[in-house]
Enzyme design. Sequence first.
Site, short mmCIF file in Angstrom:
data_model
loop_
_atom_site.label_atom_id
_atom_site.label_comp_id
_atom_site.label_asym_id
_atom_site.label_seq_id
_atom_site.Cartn_x
_atom_site.Cartn_y
_atom_site.Cartn_z
N LEU A 138 1.44 -0.88 -5.27
CA LEU A 138 2.31 0.38 -4.74
C LEU A 138 1.49 0.84 -3.54
O LEU A 138 0.08 0.78 -3.54
CB LEU A 138 2.14 1.41 -6.02
CG LEU A 138 2.96 1.40 -7.39
CD1 LEU A 138 2.76 2.31 -8.37
CD2 LEU A 138 4.26 1.12 -6.92
N ASP A 139 2.13 1.65 -2.65
CA ASP A 139 1.45 2.13 -1.38
C ASP A 139 0.65 3.18 -2.05
O ASP A 139 0.52 3.75 -2.96
CB ASP A 139 2.50 2.64 -0.72
CG ASP A 139 3.41 1.61 0.07
OD1 ASP A 139 2.81 0.49 0.03
OD2 ASP A 139 4.54 1.99 0.56
N LYS A 140 -0.59 3.24 -1.17
CA LYS A 140 -1.53 4.44 -1.37
C LYS A 140 -1.08 5.64 -2.02
O LYS A 140 -1.41 6.26 -2.84
CB LYS A 140 -2.45 4.82 -0.11
CG LYS A 140 -3.29 5.78 -0.16
CD LYS A 140 -4.23 5.84 1.05
CE LYS A 140 -5.27 7.07 0.91
NZ LYS A 140 -6.00 7.49 2.28
#
Length: 325
Positions: A138-140
């Site tokens: 998942l993105d940051k």
Amino acid sequence: MAQHLELNSTVNENQLGQRLDQAIAELFPDYSRSRIKEWILADKVTVDGEMVNKPRLKMMGGESITVQAEIEDEVRWEAQDIPLNIVYEDDDIFVINKQRGLVVHPGAGCPDGTVLNGLLHIYPQIAEVPRAGIVHRLDKDTTGLMVVAKNVPTQTRLVRALQKRKKFTREYEAIAMGKMTGGGTIEKSIGRHSTKRTQMAVQELGKPAITHYRVVEHFRAHTRLRVRLETGRTHQIRVHMAYLNHPLIGDHLYGGRPRPPSKAGETLIKTLRAFDRQALHAAMLRIEHPTTKEVMEWHAPIPDDMVNLTEVLRADAKEFEDLNY
């Protein structure tokens, strides 16, 4: 003990004119450009079956690339006491509800302080699994559910299920800019942006990417969505929504800057301006357990910042509906 590594891919036609080391870095983004250059100089790379040790060799597109190298023990990462919200655990898997601001895997500009470092702290044996068992990312600043394998056989089965798009379902809650008329499917390939290295973009010669979405709720100038991934490209939902000219609220990288509707009240304007991440949450994960074969499903509550944003947008829509605007 060194770990043997073999990577295989084909240079995309849109990589015409790129240096060999640059092309390989794009094909295998988990490895740094400097490491790739070392492999090329050490005769670990073949192009169309022939050994090549020239990092500057220009690509024509369509070349078959093979990397056969070894990763030494020094690349092992440090265990760190990082709070992880584990919602499920058994002998084979963890399921984590990731908080915002937490990178999943160390990389350029983020050598530690990641989900991976936290996993090594709570379960040291996971160091024996490639990438500490991480199957998908998942993105940051995207919150929500992700599954991690605790051993190599489990990781292999989960990765295979993910690649085959079978028995591995991920659904997201999202809030997009603009009023969308209905749901649909976006089937547009995604690749690295031609000039902006931190961004991805819809590209005809990129990797296949399929996103399904449906409208959950309309607001005056925004739309709440439920999104299901069929593939898992970097920034896929964010790129596909921006391609439709409906970027996610808060996603400044892809155009989701605040755009309050006309005559918006102070509360809505402040809320939109203060929302400082993409409005995206991995709300549901469903897999066939790699060992028991049981179908398992988890749901992660919508985080408070997205709940508040939804409530403010809903109140604004109701106010103007009552006024017959």
